[in-house]
Enzyme design. Structure first.
Site: not given
Length: 558
Positions: A421-422, A465
């Protein structure tokens, strides 16, 4: 020589050649093929038994590996704690695993704890000092072959040895801690009796009756025979016996034998005899009938028609016509031949035009087919590819994960997934705008693709994301290595992220989970563990990876 005599001579010659060739083919090609198929079938049955024995040994070796690489075992051989025996070395444990022989040895090969069970008896405990001492003496060469000064993964021994005239599948592994570190503290020996009950179980499993005969020491003291050779004996016209030596540690230990009915050869021989007899009768009858019919209705009229046709062919004048006017088939043939010449003469131009149209239509059809094929390929790519990042989409990920789960469940290898996950991506979008956010997602996707280089590795966009990796045949340590490389490459990319609370450039959080697929776990559990590890990475400050330790520990202690 007249045409009648020529036809008769040719017919006789063809009949002789046909009968002789058919007899030769049936006897020298077809019948040996039946015998060869029968022998290959018998060899395949023997090979199935050998593969079953090997799989039993390998399964035992995998179980023994779990015991030998366990911190509790590592401490037990040093402390000899009774609690380890009460909690782990229970009768029910080994009954469930069908392990009959269990020895814990120190580094000198001396017994620390050991039991031998026979699960087919009312009194299953059959161990005695004499039995254990004799069996350890038989296993001593295999124990001595393990180098305790080496920490390579190949320091173990497995195979079959003979004790009390009973084959015993065994696995010997040095004892290490759960991290695979030493120094070695001794050995674990586990064995499985291949007795009559086990043989009956194997027979039911592969639907084949077979026998195992132990080889005497005198039989194996000399140079070994061909390892992959088979001995085939014809017991009778209706039965074959095939046998093959089973090797353990480069020595023949057992002879595997089975009997197979010769149904294929017998049915083939019956079919050949029937075919030859039928063919001979039909051939004679057909020859006689054919000769009289062809002589009366074809040979004589055809000779006349041939002369007319040769005349037309010689003169190259298609305006000529045959003058045969008989009312039989030859006369009709002559009439239709004349009509055909007229059509050819008058319609040659029309045929040329028709050919041109057909050629043009064919080229158009080929072009349309090529366009349709290209469109189908493009459509198929769109169904499995994320349109923004160009990597696999979630649907493709779920299909590939299901396939790898089924494959690794059969092979008993690890399956790892890495969920990514960003960090603070919403803030990134709000600050830099959605076009920049899309470009950022593409950069991350390219980095993930660069770290999934093995043919079966897959990088996919999981949603928003979030990304996810499938790493078949990779345990938790391999998955951690991939995660480290990804974080390093993200850092080297230096994607600016001024609104991040952990760094001035883009960072990611990673959750890792690994498992050996089996009926005791599921794909949903694996994904849930990776998601929980990802949540823990975010909770612990982001820009890091976390491992689902509970699932990893379960794998090691299973």
């Amino acid at each position: 020589m007249s045409i009648t005599k020529k036809v008769l001579l040719i017919m006789l010659l063809l009949a002789f050649v046909f009968v002789g060739a058919n007899y030769y083919i049936q006897k020298e090609i077809i019948f040996p093929t039946f015998s060869n198929i029968e022998e290959q079938h018998a060899k395949a049955n023997i090979d199935r038994v050998e593969e079953l024995l090997n799989e039993t040994i390998n399964q035992l070796n995998r179980i023994n590996y779990d015991w030998s690489a366990w911190d509790d075992t590592y401490e037990f051989v040093e402390s000899r704690d009774d609690g380890y025996i009460e909690n782990n070395l229970m009768y029910s444990t080994f009954e469930n695993l069908q392990i009959n022989l269990v020895y814990f040895l120190n580094k000198e090969g001396e017994l620390i704890w050991g039991e031998v069970y026979d699960f087919t008896q009312e009194e299953p405990l059959i161990s005695s000092d004499e039995y254990i001492t004799d069996s350890l003496e038989s296993l001593k060469p295999y124990i001595d072959s393990i180098d305790l000064n080496s920490h390579s993964d190949d320091q173990f021994s497995k195979g079959i040895f003979i004790h009390d005239n009973t084959p015993i599948a065994f696995s010997i592994r040095p004892i290490l801690d759960s991290e695979g570190n030493g120094p070695y503290r001794g050995y674990i020996v586990q064995g499985m009796l291949i007795d009559e009950a086990m043989i009956e179980k194997f027979q039911n499993q592969i639907k084949l009756k077979f026998k195992l005969k132990t080889l005497e020491t005198s039989d194996i003291s000399g140079a070994p025979s061909e390892r992959h050779s088979y001995l085939i004996n014809e017991i009778s016209d209706t039965s074959l016996e095939i046998s093959k030596n089973y090797y353990s540690n480069n020595r023949p230990i057992l002879t595997i034998s089975t009997q197979v009915p010769r149904d294929i050869t017998l049915n083939g021989l019956t079919s050949i005899r029937y075919a030859l007899t039928t063919l001979f009768i039909i051939g004679i009858f057909s020859f006689v009938i054919f000769w009289f019919v062809i002589k009366a209705s074809v040979l004589r009229p055809i000779s006349d028609l041939t002369k007319q046709m040769l005349k037309i062919s010689k003169n190259k004048d298609y305006a000529l016509r045959s003058d045969i006017n008989s009312q039989d088939e030859v006369g009709l043939l002559a009439k239709e031949f004349n009509h055909m010449l007229s059509i050819i003469e008058s319609g040659n131009s029309e045929l040329k035009e028709a050919y041109s149209r057909i050629k043009s239509d064919h080229e158009k059809l080929l072009k349309a087919d090529a366009e349709l094929h290209a469109a189908n390929i493009k459509l198929e790519q769109l169904t499995v590819t994320d349109p923004l990042t160009g990597i696999a989409n979630r649907r493709c990920f779920e299909n590939k994960l299901s396939l790898e789960w089924s494959h690794l469940k059969r092979s008993g290898q690890y399956l790892s997934i890495v969920m990514i996950d960003i960090d603070y991506f919403k803030a990134y979008n709000d600050h830099y705008g959605h076009p920049a956010g899309d470009h950022c997602l593409k950069q991350v996707a390219n980095i993930l693709s660069g770290n999934t280089r093995r043919p079966k590795d897959i990088a996919a966009r999981y949603g928003g994301e979030e990304f996810i990796l499938i790493l078949p045949d990779a345990d938790i340590y391999g998955a951690q290595k991939v995660a480290e490389n990804i974080q390093k490459n993200i850092e080297l990319a230096k994607i600016e992220h001024r609104t991040s609370k952990v760094a001035k450039s883009l960072t990611i959080s990673i959750g890792i989970a690994s498992v050996i697929p089996s009926d005791k776990n599921s794909i949903e559990t694996l994904i849930h563990q990776a998601d929980s590890a990802l949540y823990q990475a975010k909770h612990n400050g982001r820009n890091r990876f976390e491992v689902a330790h509970d699932l990893d520990q379960a794998n090691k202690t299973s």
